[in-house]
Design an enzyme around this catalytic site. Structure first.
Site, PDB file in Angstrom:
ATOM      1  N   PHE A 221       4.729   5.259   1.262  1.00 12.04           N
ATOM      2  CA  PHE A 221       3.495   4.806   1.398  1.00 12.04           C
ATOM      3  C   PHE A 221       2.481   5.174   0.466  1.00 12.04           C
ATOM      4  O   PHE A 221       2.040   6.271  -0.203  1.00 12.04           O
ATOM      5  CB  PHE A 221       3.109   6.149   2.251  1.00 12.04           C
ATOM      6  CG  PHE A 221       1.501   5.779   3.154  1.00 12.04           C
ATOM      7  CD1 PHE A 221       1.444   4.927   4.246  1.00 12.04           C
ATOM      8  CD2 PHE A 221       0.241   6.308   2.746  1.00 12.04           C
ATOM      9  CE1 PHE A 221      -0.075   4.708   4.511  1.00 12.04           C
ATOM     10  CE2 PHE A 221      -0.857   6.066   3.704  1.00 12.04           C
ATOM     11  CZ  PHE A 221      -1.168   5.609   3.874  1.00 12.04           C
TER      12      PHE A 221
ATOM     13  N   ASP B  71       3.134   8.917  -8.050  1.00  9.27           N
ATOM     14  CA  ASP B  71       2.247   9.122  -6.389  1.00  9.27           C
ATOM     15  C   ASP B  71       2.128  10.292  -5.688  1.00  9.27           C
ATOM     16  O   ASP B  71       3.329  10.219  -5.068  1.00  9.27           O
ATOM     17  CB  ASP B  71       2.123   7.752  -5.585  1.00  9.27           C
ATOM     18  CG  ASP B  71       1.710   8.066  -4.487  1.00  9.27           C
ATOM     19  OD1 ASP B  71       0.524   9.323  -4.676  1.00  9.27           O
ATOM     20  OD2 ASP B  71       1.335   7.312  -3.395  1.00  9.27           O
TER      21      ASP B  71
ATOM     22  N   LYS C 242      -5.524  14.310  -1.553  1.00  6.94           N
ATOM     23  CA  LYS C 242      -5.040  15.358  -0.801  1.00  6.94           C
ATOM     24  C   LYS C 242      -5.791  16.537  -1.564  1.00  6.94           C
ATOM     25  O   LYS C 242      -6.266  16.764  -1.254  1.00  6.94           O
ATOM     26  CB  LYS C 242      -3.760  14.696  -0.141  1.00  6.94           C
ATOM     27  CG  LYS C 242      -3.687  13.465   0.547  1.00  6.94           C
ATOM     28  CD  LYS C 242      -2.788  13.778   1.158  1.00  6.94           C
ATOM     29  CE  LYS C 242      -2.282  12.440   2.390  1.00  6.94           C
ATOM     30  NZ  LYS C 242      -1.837  11.522   2.453  1.00  6.94           N
TER      31      LYS C 242
END
Ligand SMILES: *Cc1c(COP(=O)(O)O)cnc(C)c1O
Length: 397
Positions: free
Chosen positions: A137, A222, A251
């Site tokens: 993702f 990532d 995040k």
């Protein structure tokens, strides 16, 4: 207004992009949050793992208050101190040399891929393809939808931007087979978060790094979900004995404020003026908050605490697995953990946990994900596991 009124209003006003859990949260503190009826919850969802220091951490609140009175926003044609201080901290504590700030994880990955393509044009005869993994993702922009190796995200939006090849995760041969003269980079999560908390073999990332070095292509990690202490080291790459050429963060970096970043080694930092930019990226308000959050995480060695409490949590979940034969696996790193079942019961479990005051995430129809704040204590883990045990016990009956 009552809880139902808010939720009815929401249903009229918004696109139906997702299903919400029927709770209207109005206040939070540490690992706890309260709804509009005054009910208290343990929050093990943590704003999609973004609230690294829990709800409203005092150091972040203080930094926001101070910066809001001083300077909230300027354009990126000027220098600004909070941004430079945050950059200094990130560079000092990572293996990378330069940074660009943006507003989200998808944007951080977009920037990483744009930088890889600049390298492709300048050093790899125009190579532009990026190899990514199935079940990954990487975000919701069109290009990151293509990078994300899940067909359910592709299908509503085809045709997608070209230049992404999705191959099996944790399989070095699949990457080797997909590599061609068109390849400029490999982009991977060190642990796949949204894909179900998939932890690769210990030597996978090392093999990928060696292959990238051999071929002269870029190795991009990532770390949007795994970075900033979530897996028990400041960055997950530290645990795998590798150093990415480019890394994306978001995040947990801002402990709740919207910030993203991508960083690169000096030799790959080939942007020229005008080739990338952002209106809000690196804004003084969010940078002051992220600097306070990251400094707290580093100064208090929060990653070590994450490792300890994460191991404790996993041990407790393992003992639930001994108790309930429909639990098939406990997996994760640090405080990014999944519990998998041999049946599609995650939805019902989420709602049953809500009723008992615990917020958890259904990461797959048959799996729950836990991403509590990094500052959670063993005692709080005990409480959560207690609730989970009760809920699982009812399923059994
Ligand atoms: C959440 C996530 C993203 C997307 O971040 P947004 O801030 O929602 O754009 C990208 N990569 C990973 C690994 C993520 O977990």
């Amino acid at each position: 207004m009552s809880q139902n009124d808010w939720q009815e209003l929401e249903k009229k006003l918004f696109f139906r992009t997702g299903n919400r859990v029927p709770v209207t949260l109005i206040r939070g503190e540490g690992a706890r949050a309260w709804d509009d009826q005054g009910r208290e919850y343990f929050d093990f969802t943590c704003g999609w793992a973004a609230n690294s220091l829990g709800h409203c951490p005092p150091v972040v609140v203080k930094a926001l208050e101070k910066q809001a009175r001083t300077l909230i926003h300027i354009s990126d044609q000027f220098y600004t101190v909070p941004q430079i201080e945050l950059a200094g901290l990130l560079i000092e504590h990572s293996c990378l040399d330069r940074v660009f700030f943006c507003n989200s994880g998808a944007e951080a990955n977009e920037g990483a891929v744009k930088l890889a393509r600049r390298n492709g044009k300048l050093r790899l005869k125009g190579a532009y393809e990026v190899i990514t993994a199935c079940n990954s993702f990487h975000g919701r922009t069109l290009a990151m939808t293509a990078a994300t190796g899940q067909t359910k995200f592709h299908e509503p939006y085809t045709p997608l931007p070209v230049g992404f090849i999705n191959v099996e995760y944790n399989n070095i041969e699949a990457i080797k087979r997909a590599t061609s003269e068109k390849t400029c980079a490999v982009l991977l999560e060190p642990v796949q978060g949204e894909g179900g908390v998939n932890v690769p073999d210990d030597d996978y990332l090392q093999k990928v790094q060696s292959w990238c070095r051999e071929k002269g292509i870029l190795f991009i990690l990532d770390e949007v979900q795994t970075g900033a202490g979530r897996t028990g080291t400041l960055f997950a790459y530290e645990q795998y004995g590798v150093e990415p050429d480019i890394m994306a963060l978001a995040k947990g970096l801002g402990s709740g404020v919207p910030i993203g970043a991508f960083l690169a080694k000096e030799e790959f930092s080939v942007f020229s003026p005008g080739e990338h930019g952002s209106t809000f990226g690196g804004n003084p308000l969010v940078c002051a908050a992220a600097h306070a959050a990251l400094k707290y995480i580093i100064d208090h060695n929060i990653p070590a605490q994450v490792k300890r409490v994460g191991n404790y949590f996993m041990t407790k979940l393992e003992s639930l697995k001994q108790q309930f034969d429909f639990i098939t696996e406990v997996r994760g790193r640090g405080l990014l953990i999944a519990l998998e079942f041999n049946q599609e019961i995650a939805e019902g479990l989420v709602l049953a946990c809500v009723d008992r005051g615990l917020l958890v995430n259904k990461v797959k129809p048959n799996a729950l994900r836990f991403m509590p704040p990094l500052i959670i204590t063993e005692k709080e883990v005990d409480k959560a596991v207690g609730i989970l045990g009760d809920v699982l016990g009812e399923i059994k009956k």
